[in-house]
Design a protein around this motif. Structure first.
Motif, PDB file in Angstrom:
ATOM      1  N   LEU A  12      40.810  12.747  -0.977  1.00 28.14           N
ATOM      2  CA  LEU A  12      40.555  14.070  -1.550  1.00 28.14           C
ATOM      3  C   LEU A  12      39.969  13.969  -2.952  1.00 28.14           C
ATOM      4  CD1 LEU A  12      43.805  15.861  -0.384  1.00 28.14           C
ATOM      5  CD2 LEU A  12      41.503  16.424   0.348  1.00 28.14           C
ATOM      6  N   ALA A  13      40.499  13.051  -3.755  1.00 27.04           N
ATOM      7  CA  ALA A  13      40.001  12.877  -5.120  1.00 27.04           C
ATOM      8  C   ALA A  13      38.539  12.465  -5.111  1.00 27.04           C
ATOM      9  CB  ALA A  13      40.841  11.836  -5.857  1.00 27.04           C
ATOM     10  N   GLU A  14      38.181  11.556  -4.217  1.00 26.32           N
ATOM     11  CA  GLU A  14      36.783  11.122  -4.128  1.00 26.32           C
ATOM     12  C   GLU A  14      35.880  12.284  -3.732  1.00 26.32           C
ATOM     13  OE1 GLU A  14      34.019   7.816  -1.773  1.00 26.32           O
ATOM     14  OE2 GLU A  14      36.163   7.954  -1.375  1.00 26.32           O
ATOM     15  N   ARG A  15      36.349  13.089  -2.778  1.00 25.63           N
ATOM     16  CA  ARG A  15      35.561  14.240  -2.334  1.00 25.63           C
ATOM     17  C   ARG A  15      35.368  15.240  -3.472  1.00 25.63           C
ATOM     18  NH1 ARG A  15      38.609  17.395   2.052  1.00 25.63           N
ATOM     19  NH2 ARG A  15      38.502  15.365   3.046  1.00 25.63           N
ATOM     20  N   VAL A  16      36.452  15.553  -4.182  1.00 26.30           N
ATOM     21  CA  VAL A  16      36.380  16.516  -5.277  1.00 26.30           C
ATOM     22  C   VAL A  16      35.510  15.979  -6.418  1.00 26.30           C
ATOM     23  CG1 VAL A  16      37.735  17.582  -7.126  1.00 26.30           C
ATOM     24  CG2 VAL A  16      38.518  17.730  -4.766  1.00 26.30           C
ATOM     25  N   ASN A  17      35.676  14.711  -6.761  1.00 22.91           N
ATOM     26  CA  ASN A  17      34.877  14.123  -7.835  1.00 22.91           C
ATOM     27  C   ASN A  17      33.392  14.154  -7.509  1.00 22.91           C
ATOM     28  OD1 ASN A  17      37.004  13.584  -9.540  1.00 22.91           O
ATOM     29  ND2 ASN A  17      37.318  11.501  -8.800  1.00 22.91           N
ATOM     30  N   ARG A  18      33.062  13.845  -6.268  1.00 22.96           N
ATOM     31  CA  ARG A  18      31.656  13.866  -5.851  1.00 22.96           C
ATOM     32  C   ARG A  18      31.090  15.285  -5.980  1.00 22.96           C
ATOM     33  NH1 ARG A  18      32.417  11.242  -1.505  1.00 22.96           N
ATOM     34  NH2 ARG A  18      32.646  13.035  -0.103  1.00 22.96           N
ATOM     35  N   ASP A  19      31.884  16.266  -5.564  1.00 23.56           N
ATOM     36  CA  ASP A  19      31.466  17.671  -5.647  1.00 23.56           C
ATOM     37  C   ASP A  19      31.312  18.099  -7.102  1.00 23.56           C
ATOM     38  OD1 ASP A  19      30.934  20.326  -5.162  1.00 23.56           O
ATOM     39  OD2 ASP A  19      32.844  20.781  -4.209  1.00 23.56           O
ATOM     40  N   ARG A  20      32.280  17.742  -7.944  1.00 23.96           N
ATOM     41  CA  ARG A  20      32.230  18.143  -9.348  1.00 23.96           C
ATOM     42  C   ARG A  20      31.020  17.540 -10.062  1.00 23.96           C
ATOM     43  NH1 ARG A  20      38.078  16.451 -11.252  1.00 23.96           N
ATOM     44  NH2 ARG A  20      37.920  17.803 -13.042  1.00 23.96           N
ATOM     45  N   LEU A  21      30.753  16.273  -9.815  1.00 24.33           N
ATOM     46  CA  LEU A  21      29.621  15.630 -10.477  1.00 24.33           C
ATOM     47  C   LEU A  21      28.286  16.209 -10.006  1.00 24.33           C
ATOM     48  CD1 LEU A  21      30.783  11.899 -10.590  1.00 24.33           C
ATOM     49  CD2 LEU A  21      30.635  13.532 -12.490  1.00 24.33           C
ATOM     50  N   ALA A  22      28.210  16.556  -8.727  1.00 19.98           N
ATOM     51  CA  ALA A  22      26.977  17.171  -8.216  1.00 19.98           C
ATOM     52  C   ALA A  22      26.760  18.535  -8.875  1.00 19.98           C
ATOM     53  CB  ALA A  22      27.052  17.314  -6.701  1.00 19.98           C
ATOM     54  N   ARG A  23      27.837  19.316  -8.985  1.00 16.33           N
ATOM     55  CA  ARG A  23      27.733  20.623  -9.636  1.00 16.33           C
ATOM     56  C   ARG A  23      27.385  20.472 -11.117  1.00 16.33           C
ATOM     57  NH1 ARG A  23      31.343  24.955  -7.035  1.00 16.33           N
ATOM     58  NH2 ARG A  23      32.035  24.092  -5.052  1.00 16.33           N
ATOM     59  N   LEU A  24      28.015  19.476 -11.770  1.00 15.30           N
ATOM     60  CA  LEU A  24      27.730  19.235 -13.181  1.00 15.30           C
ATOM     61  C   LEU A  24      26.262  18.890 -13.396  1.00 15.30           C
ATOM     62  CD1 LEU A  24      28.545  18.768 -16.133  1.00 15.30           C
ATOM     63  CD2 LEU A  24      29.239  16.444 -15.492  1.00 15.30           C
ATOM     64  N   GLN A  25      25.715  18.045 -12.541  1.00 12.19           N
ATOM     65  CA  GLN A  25      24.315  17.659 -12.685  1.00 12.19           C
ATOM     66  C   GLN A  25      23.387  18.855 -12.517  1.00 12.19           C
ATOM     67  OE1 GLN A  25      23.497  14.459 -13.678  1.00 12.19           O
ATOM     68  NE2 GLN A  25      21.600  15.564 -14.140  1.00 12.19           N
ATOM     69  N   LEU A  26      23.720  19.757 -11.603  1.00 12.05           N
ATOM     70  CA  LEU A  26      22.919  20.970 -11.437  1.00 12.05           C
ATOM     71  C   LEU A  26      22.941  21.811 -12.715  1.00 12.05           C
ATOM     72  CD1 LEU A  26      23.874  22.116  -7.800  1.00 12.05           C
ATOM     73  CD2 LEU A  26      21.668  21.205  -8.575  1.00 12.05           C
ATOM     74  N   CYS A  27      24.113  21.917 -13.351  1.00  9.60           N
ATOM     75  CA  CYS A  27      24.223  22.663 -14.620  1.00  9.60           C
ATOM     76  C   CYS A  27      23.354  22.043 -15.697  1.00  9.60           C
ATOM     77  CB  CYS A  27      25.674  22.697 -15.097  1.00  9.60           C
ATOM     78  SG  CYS A  27      26.804  23.644 -14.077  1.00  9.60           S
ATOM     79  N   VAL A  74      32.533  25.071 -16.590  1.00  9.07           N
ATOM     80  CA  VAL A  74      33.925  25.264 -16.187  1.00  9.07           C
ATOM     81  C   VAL A  74      34.019  25.499 -14.680  1.00  9.07           C
ATOM     82  CG1 VAL A  74      35.929  26.790 -16.388  1.00  9.07           C
ATOM     83  CG2 VAL A  74      34.673  26.096 -18.443  1.00  9.07           C
ATOM     84  N   THR A  75      33.107  26.275 -14.136  1.00  9.03           N
ATOM     85  CA  THR A  75      33.104  26.516 -12.690  1.00  9.03           C
ATOM     86  C   THR A  75      32.899  25.205 -11.938  1.00  9.03           C
ATOM     87  OG1 THR A  75      32.226  28.757 -12.992  1.00  9.03           O
ATOM     88  CG2 THR A  75      31.998  27.780 -10.807  1.00  9.03           C
ATOM     89  N   ALA A  76      31.986  24.373 -12.425  1.00 10.69           N
ATOM     90  CA  ALA A  76      31.746  23.067 -11.792  1.00 10.69           C
ATOM     91  C   ALA A  76      32.995  22.199 -11.837  1.00 10.69           C
ATOM     92  CB  ALA A  76      30.587  22.359 -12.491  1.00 10.69           C
ATOM     93  N   LEU A  77      33.785  22.345 -12.894  1.00 11.81           N
ATOM     94  CA  LEU A  77      34.988  21.537 -13.054  1.00 11.81           C
ATOM     95  C   LEU A  77      36.123  21.996 -12.150  1.00 11.81           C
ATOM     96  CD1 LEU A  77      36.606  19.355 -14.676  1.00 11.81           C
ATOM     97  CD2 LEU A  77      37.193  21.189 -16.281  1.00 11.81           C
ATOM     98  N   VAL A  78      36.379  23.311 -12.099  1.00 10.19           N
ATOM     99  CA  VAL A  78      37.596  23.788 -11.437  1.00 10.19           C
ATOM    100  C   VAL A  78      37.392  24.265 -10.006  1.00 10.19           C
ATOM    101  CG1 VAL A  78      38.569  24.445 -13.669  1.00 10.19           C
ATOM    102  CG2 VAL A  78      37.430  26.190 -12.285  1.00 10.19           C
ATOM    103  N   ALA A  79      36.198  24.725  -9.649  1.00  7.63           N
ATOM    104  CA  ALA A  79      35.991  25.299  -8.312  1.00  7.63           C
ATOM    105  C   ALA A  79      36.354  24.336  -7.179  1.00  7.63           C
ATOM    106  CB  ALA A  79      34.556  25.801  -8.158  1.00  7.63           C
ATOM    107  N   PRO A  80      35.991  23.046  -7.262  1.00  4.24           N
ATOM    108  CA  PRO A  80      36.344  22.149  -6.153  1.00  4.24           C
ATOM    109  C   PRO A  80      37.845  22.007  -5.913  1.00  4.24           C
ATOM    110  CG  PRO A  80      34.572  21.203  -7.454  1.00  4.24           C
ATOM    111  CD  PRO A  80      35.085  22.388  -8.222  1.00  4.24           C
ATOM    112  N   TYR A  81      38.656  22.288  -6.927  1.00  3.84           N
ATOM    113  CA  TYR A  81      40.109  22.220  -6.742  1.00  3.84           C
ATOM    114  C   TYR A  81      40.619  23.312  -5.798  1.00  3.84           C
ATOM    115  CZ  TYR A  81      41.328  18.825 -10.390  1.00  3.84           C
ATOM    116  OH  TYR A  81      41.493  17.686 -11.131  1.00  3.84           O
ATOM    117  N   LEU A  82      39.847  24.384  -5.645  1.00  5.92           N
ATOM    118  CA  LEU A  82      40.305  25.514  -4.852  1.00  5.92           C
ATOM    119  C   LEU A  82      40.029  25.342  -3.371  1.00  5.92           C
ATOM    120  CD1 LEU A  82      40.209  26.684  -7.771  1.00  5.92           C
ATOM    121  CD2 LEU A  82      39.663  28.875  -6.745  1.00  5.92           C
ATOM    122  N   GLU A  83      39.331  24.287  -3.004  1.00  4.79           N
ATOM    123  CA  GLU A  83      38.925  24.143  -1.617  1.00  4.79           C
ATOM    124  C   GLU A  83      40.096  23.682  -0.764  1.00  4.79           C
ATOM    125  OE1 GLU A  83      35.544  21.587  -1.606  1.00  4.79           O
ATOM    126  OE2 GLU A  83      34.239  23.117  -2.456  1.00  4.79           O
ATOM    127  N   GLY A  84      40.401  24.461   0.248  1.00  2.00           N
ATOM    128  CA  GLY A  84      41.451  24.152   1.204  1.00  2.00           C
ATOM    129  C   GLY A  84      41.196  24.950   2.455  1.00  2.00           C
TER     130      GLY A  84
END
Length: 233
Positions: free
Chosen positions: A63-78, A93-103
């Motif tokens: 899960l951590a790998e999945r979230v980190n990959r998502d966060r970094l991709a969002r960060l790069q877009l920003c 901030v959205t790039a940082l916290v949004a992936p935590y909400l995925e369930g």
């Protein structure tokens, strides 16, 4: 062929563990139930992971790998969208916290629950190290991005605020904080409404990060307790 079969079995067990941990919670999900969900016998779970604790830790890693990959991709877009300009804080901030909400639908993400569980005093040293180091690189990347958006703040101050942001996010998104909020508010504040939760979280976190005063410049009353005309509070 044998290695592919073993990899497939391991992946099925991890996927089953994630589903049951999310649906039942970490305490109620059992090795027997996970094995049944994955369509394997208990011996296969023990062969690949050895214990429920190890399976929880491995699920955390996936899960951590999945979230980190998502966060970094969002960060790069920003950062790409900002170009040479300072990136917009709310976007970071959205790039940082949004992936935590995925369930699952109507459920908070599983990762915050695992972070809280594996950080408890009773968790093994291996589990605590896994939590402590899983997000180091991502944290550094986001603090650097925050420094571009908030040049008035020192790097030390940004690290303090980043740590507080993660603590607030993990508690708010995790099951324990979410259930308590729903109960205390009588249902008025419902963290299972993912869009509303994200809006409040991004607004709160952005305001906390944006505060222009360095904490080191604040002077607390004697004893550290804030006082008002009515006395201590």
């Amino acid at each position: 062929m044998r290695k592919r079969e073993e990899a497939s079995t391991r992946d099925r067990i991890l996927a089953a563990a994630e589903r049951l941990f999310s649906h039942l919670g970490l305490e109620r999900a059992t090795i027997r139930g996970i094995a049944a969900e994955a369509g394997v016998n208990i011996a296969a779970v023990n062969y690949h992971f050895g214990s429920k604790e190890a399976l929880e830790r491995e699920t955390f890693g996936v899960l951590a790998e999945r979230v980190n990959r998502d966060r970094l991709a969002r960060l790069q877009l920003c950062l790409d969208a900002a170009g040479a300009r300072a990136p917009r804080l709310e976007d970071l901030v959205t790039a940082l916290v949004a992936p935590y909400l995925e369930g699952g639908p109507g459920k908070p993400g599983l990762l915050p629950q695992l972070i809280l569980l594996l950080s408890l005093p009773g968790a093994s040293d291996k589990s605590k190290r896994a939590v402590a180091t899983a997000f180091d690189e991502v944290a550094a990347r986001f603090v650097d991005a925050f420094a571009r958006a908030l040049p008035q703040l020192s790097k030390a101050e940004l690290w303090w605020r980043y740590n507080l942001v993660i603590g607030a996010t993990v508690y708010t998104v995790g099951n324990s904080g979410g259930r308590r909020l729903l109960r205390l508010s009588g249902g008025a504040a419902d963290p299972t409404q993912r869009g509303e939760l994200l809006q409040h979280l991004v607004a709160f976190v952005s305001a906390g990060l944006r505060g222009e005063t360095e904490i080191s410049t604040l002077t607390l009353p004697s004893g550290g307790a804030r006082t008002t005309k009515g006395g201590k509070r």
